[in-house]
Scaffold this motif. Sequence first.
Motif, PDB file in Angstrom:
ATOM      1  N   ALA A 378       0.838  -1.210   0.000  1.00 39.63           N
ATOM      2  CA  ALA A 378       0.000   0.000   0.000  1.00 39.63           C
ATOM      3  C   ALA A 378       0.869   1.255   0.000  1.00 39.63           C
ATOM      4  O   ALA A 378       2.019   1.246   0.452  1.00 39.63           O
ATOM      5  CB  ALA A 378      -0.918   0.002   1.217  1.00 39.63           C
ATOM      6  N   ARG A 379       0.319   2.336  -0.506  1.00 40.66           N
ATOM      7  CA  ARG A 379       0.953   3.648  -0.514  1.00 40.66           C
ATOM      8  C   ARG A 379      -0.015   4.646   0.112  1.00 40.66           C
ATOM      9  O   ARG A 379      -1.215   4.595  -0.149  1.00 40.66           O
ATOM     10  CB  ARG A 379       1.298   4.105  -1.934  1.00 40.66           C
ATOM     11  N   LEU A 380       0.520   5.584   0.906  1.00 43.43           N
ATOM     12  CA  LEU A 380      -0.323   6.603   1.519  1.00 43.43           C
ATOM     13  C   LEU A 380       0.471   7.867   1.759  1.00 43.43           C
ATOM     14  O   LEU A 380       1.568   7.820   2.334  1.00 43.43           O
ATOM     15  CB  LEU A 380      -0.902   6.106   2.857  1.00 43.43           C
ATOM     16  N   ALA A 381      -0.059   8.999   1.316  1.00 45.03           N
ATOM     17  CA  ALA A 381       0.530  10.308   1.605  1.00 45.03           C
ATOM     18  C   ALA A 381      -0.308  10.979   2.686  1.00 45.03           C
ATOM     19  O   ALA A 381      -1.522  11.127   2.531  1.00 45.03           O
ATOM     20  CB  ALA A 381       0.558  11.166   0.347  1.00 45.03           C
ATOM     21  N   VAL A 382       0.336  11.361   3.785  1.00 49.11           N
ATOM     22  CA  VAL A 382      -0.343  12.041   4.887  1.00 49.11           C
ATOM     23  C   VAL A 382      -0.080  13.533   4.749  1.00 49.11           C
ATOM     24  O   VAL A 382       1.082  13.966   4.720  1.00 49.11           O
ATOM     25  CB  VAL A 382       0.147  11.533   6.252  1.00 49.11           C
ATOM     26  N   THR A 383      -1.125  14.322   4.645  1.00 45.36           N
ATOM     27  CA  THR A 383      -0.983  15.750   4.425  1.00 45.36           C
ATOM     28  C   THR A 383      -1.669  16.531   5.538  1.00 45.36           C
ATOM     29  O   THR A 383      -2.445  15.984   6.327  1.00 45.36           O
ATOM     30  CB  THR A 383      -1.595  16.158   3.067  1.00 45.36           C
ATOM     31  N   GLY A 384      -1.407  17.822   5.562  1.00 51.06           N
ATOM     32  CA  GLY A 384      -2.018  18.704   6.549  1.00 51.06           C
ATOM     33  C   GLY A 384      -1.051  19.781   6.970  1.00 51.06           C
ATOM     34  O   GLY A 384       0.169  19.643   6.801  1.00 51.06           O
ATOM     35  N   PRO A 385      -1.549  20.872   7.538  1.00 52.08           N
ATOM     36  CA  PRO A 385      -0.685  21.977   7.962  1.00 52.08           C
ATOM     37  C   PRO A 385       0.154  21.596   9.166  1.00 52.08           C
ATOM     38  O   PRO A 385      -0.086  20.566   9.822  1.00 52.08           O
ATOM     39  CB  PRO A 385      -1.691  23.086   8.313  1.00 52.08           C
ATOM     40  N   ASN A 386       1.174  22.413   9.469  1.00 51.96           N
ATOM     41  CA  ASN A 386       1.962  22.204  10.685  1.00 51.96           C
ATOM     42  C   ASN A 386       1.035  22.209  11.890  1.00 51.96           C
ATOM     43  O   ASN A 386       0.145  23.044  12.002  1.00 51.96           O
ATOM     44  CB  ASN A 386       3.012  23.311  10.840  1.00 51.96           C
ATOM     45  N   GLY A 387       1.263  21.259  12.780  1.00 46.54           N
ATOM     46  CA  GLY A 387       0.440  21.178  13.982  1.00 46.54           C
ATOM     47  C   GLY A 387      -0.770  20.276  13.837  1.00 46.54           C
ATOM     48  O   GLY A 387      -1.508  20.072  14.809  1.00 46.54           O
ATOM     49  N   ALA A 388      -0.988  19.721  12.636  1.00 43.54           N
ATOM     50  CA  ALA A 388      -2.157  18.864  12.428  1.00 43.54           C
ATOM     51  C   ALA A 388      -1.965  17.483  13.047  1.00 43.54           C
ATOM     52  O   ALA A 388      -2.934  16.733  13.212  1.00 43.54           O
ATOM     53  CB  ALA A 388      -2.457  18.727  10.942  1.00 43.54           C
ATOM     54  N   GLY A 389      -0.719  17.117  13.364  1.00 44.67           N
ATOM     55  CA  GLY A 389      -0.457  15.843  14.017  1.00 44.67           C
ATOM     56  C   GLY A 389       0.121  14.773  13.126  1.00 44.67           C
ATOM     57  O   GLY A 389       0.072  13.579  13.464  1.00 44.67           O
TER      58      GLY A 389
END
Length: 545
Positions: A378-389
């Motif tokens: 599996a492949r997964l990109a985790v995204t989100g702003p700084n501080g999102a965890g």
Amino acid sequence: MTTITLPQRARAQLGAHDVHIARGGRPVLQGVDLAVTPGSRIGVVGDNGRGKSTLVDVLAGHLEPDRGEVRCLGSLGVAEQEMAVTEGRTVGDLIDIELVHVREVLRLLDETAQALADDRPGAADAYAEALDAAELLHAWDADRRVDTALEALGAVTDRSRLLAEMSVGQRYRVRLAGILGAEHDFLLLDEPTNHLDASGLEYLTERLQQTRSGVVLVSHDRALLTDVATSILDLDPSVDGRPRLYGGGYAGYRKGRVAEYERWVAEYARQQAEHARLAVDLEAAQDRLVTGWRPDKGTGKHQRATRAPALVQSVHRRQDALDEHAVTTPPPPLRFSMPALGAELDGIAPDVPLIRAEDVTVSGRLTTPVSLSLGARARLAVTGPNGAGKSSFLAVLAGELTPTSGDLDIAELVRVGRLAQESPAPSAARVREVYERHVGALESAGIVPGEELVALEHLGLFTEHDLGQRVRDLSMGQQRRLDLAMVLATRPHVLLLDEPTNHLSITLVDELTDALGVTDAVVVLATHDRQLRRDIAEWPHLALT
């Protein structure tokens, strides 16, 4: 009255001439020539350990070159990769350091205004000088500029907040905001994108495109170099050992670098052929002497005595002359080699998840419940702003951080490896020792069977010389390479990468990206690197808020 150094604007100059620096008898910088003017934006690239951060230290005046000189007229804003934290220092203190010229000018303006009101001799001229300086700096607007940068970079805006209570990334963003708000003549930025999210990257790119300052930008961020740099200084080896400056921005550098290396290889091949021809000539002449060569009849006695040795001496002279001007061998560049990862596990069906999280949260760090299930490859990109965890979530998946709520299930015998965003404190041990101790512990604990252990030399991350270096003496990029090697040594079935491109050279980033596309391991990746995100755009994405 206090004398202060003010920005020089159009008159500002920053230059390095024939700068050499060696460490442990090995050259780090060799013959660097560089001229930075207001408005120029020079990107600095090169493999890890090639002296990029050292060059920033030299230009900033923090390090004296062994040979050569650096000249600076004007003010400098310096954002280095590492940042010491003084006990009790606050966000406001850090900003004041960057705005020291502004604070001093405004103080002088107040003093001279009072002197003018008191009708002191010379007060009018002193007041006019201080007013000119304040207007040159746009001094009354400086704090507003910093506040704008703090907001845009996602930095802490509370000026009473202690730096010691903040993360490395938070402190770096505060300092970067102060530097951008100060409007120095020159900005020396060493990997400024490492702690920025997507919006922060956009803001930094726009500011650098619009700045009147001269910029020296050390970066692995290919998108930033493409968007900002007007020329590129390449510190990687060249035919004469000196750095090359390429015009035409990042595209011009990539094209020029290929042509440069091809010329180097062709010239080396030509000289090798000439050496071989001379060696044949020399051997033939020596054979003629051994077999009793004699000159033609009628040759004088003196000529008969000297002509044969003269032939050998002539060939020797030609050989020596060629050796003196020989081109150095094109060094074989390091090539990263990803070991085989993610082999199928006995007893686990292909459709069974290797790792599963359900409604996972971490108090104060990952507040929105997150669930996922990842099967083989599996492949997964985790995204989100700084501080999102993002970092906290990856630490949970690695089993290194206990969630406050929710469940984590890792299938039996599954090995999970996590590349953290920051390197551990460097030790005094040597690279080879640290790695061999690590793989020895993996084997002793039964985590990785002996036949599956990965030799450090096979990864293509270090030269033979690097392997004998103490970890504390490595560049941050080289330390990052060691971090990657230690993770790959576990031969993980699940590979978790937190900002994997931080501090790495552009070449290694490209090679790592290619390897991630074909490895059999499950790959979960969190990154703000815009080019890497473009490269993995087809991967499934998990957005944290």
